[in-house]
Design a protein around this motif. Structure first.
Motif, PDB file in Angstrom:
ATOM      1  N   SER A 270       0.922  -1.113  -0.055  1.00 53.52           N
ATOM      2  CA  SER A 270       0.117  -0.004  -0.098  1.00 53.52           C
ATOM      3  C   SER A 270       0.674   1.326  -0.035  1.00 53.52           C
TER       4      SER A 270
ATOM      5  N   LYS B 131      -4.956   5.924  -1.922  1.00 51.45           N
ATOM      6  CA  LYS B 131      -3.930   4.789  -1.950  1.00 51.45           C
ATOM      7  C   LYS B 131      -3.801   3.903  -3.216  1.00 51.45           C
TER       8      LYS B 131
ATOM      9  N   ASN C 233      -2.949   0.172  -4.047  1.00 50.70           N
ATOM     10  CA  ASN C 233      -2.746  -1.247  -3.412  1.00 50.70           C
ATOM     11  C   ASN C 233      -2.533  -2.316  -4.260  1.00 50.70           C
TER      12      ASN C 233
ATOM     13  N   THR D 185      -2.011  -6.799  -3.961  1.00 50.48           N
ATOM     14  CA  THR D 185      -2.300  -7.837  -3.242  1.00 50.48           C
ATOM     15  C   THR D 185      -2.029  -9.286  -4.148  1.00 50.48           C
TER      16      THR D 185
END
Length: 186
Positions: A75, A103, A105, A107
Motif C-alpha cells: 500500500s 492509496k 494497493n 495484493t
C-alpha cells in the motif's frame, strides 16, 4: 491412576507430533521503510521524469521451512510521490484524484518461481479500478536480508486516469512502476 492418565496424554502428545509431522513456520515480514520504495517514470515529448514514494507499506508471508515468500500486500499513499517538482506533483494529484483515491494497493497470494525470477500474480487497485497484474521480480538473499526488485508498465487509460497535458500535449499513456523492498528474516 493420575500417573497413568498423565503418561497416556504425554505419549499421545509426543506421538501426534510424529504422526502429523513438523509444523510449517510461517511469519509475516514487514518491509524496511528506510530502504524500500516505489517509483514511477512518466514521459512527455518535451521531457521525462521520475517520482519516488518512500512511504510505502509492504508485508509478506514468509515460509521459514521452505525459505520462500507466499503472499504479499503493498500500500502506497498517492500524496507521498515526489518528483522534486511541486508544480508537477500538484498536477499529478489532481489527475489521480488523490483525495478520492488516496492509496494504491497491490495484493497477491499467487507467487511462483521460474529459474531466477519470482512471478507474482495479483491485483492492482489504482484510481478506483482493480486489474489483475503479473509481475516478474528478482529476489536477492544476503544473510538475513531478502530484497525484492522489479518493474512493470501501467497504462493510465486502463485505470481511467485523465492524463495531464503540457502545451496541450498529454503525457504518454504508459508509465513504468519500479520498486525495491527489503525484509529481515530474523
Amino acid at each position: 491412576m493420575k500417573k497413568i492418565i498423565f503418561y497416556a496424554l504425554a505419549a499421545m502428545a509426543v506421538l501426534s507430533g510424529f504422526a502429523f509431522g513438523p509444523k510449517t513456520l510461517k511469519r509475516k515480514l514487514f518491509s524496511n521503510k528506510a530502504s524500500s520504495w516505489i517509483s514511477y517514470e512518466g514521459k512527455h515529448p518535451l521531457h521525462s521524469w521520475k517520482a519516488v514514494c518512500r512511504e510505502v507499506d509492504c508485508v509478506v508471508t514468509y515460509d521459514e521451512d521452505e525459505a520462500k515468500l507466499e503472499t504479499v500486500a503493498i500500500s502506497a499513499k498517492v500524496m507521498a510521490f515526489d518528483s522534486r517538482n511541486t508544480n508537477r506533483d500538484s498536477h499529478a494529484l489532481e489527475a489521480l484524484e488523490a483525495l478520492t483515491y488516496p492509496k494504491i494497493n497491490f495484493t497477491s497470494a499467487q507467487l511462483s518461481r521460474n529459474e531466477a525470477n519470482l512471478i507474482i500474480n495479483g491485483s492492482l487497485n489504482f484510481h478506483g479500478v482493480t486489474k489483475p497484474m503479473s509481475i516478474t521480480t528478482k529476489t536477492y538473499t544476503e544473510g538475513n536480508t531478502i530484497r525484492v526488485e522489479g518493474a512493470f508498465p501501467v497504462k493510465l487509460s486502463e485505470f481511467k486516469v485523465d492524463r495531464p497535458a503540457l502545451l496541450f500535449v498529454k503525457i504518454e499513456d504508459e508509465i513504468t512502476i519500479h520498486f525495491s523492498f527489503t525484509f529481515r528474516t530474523q
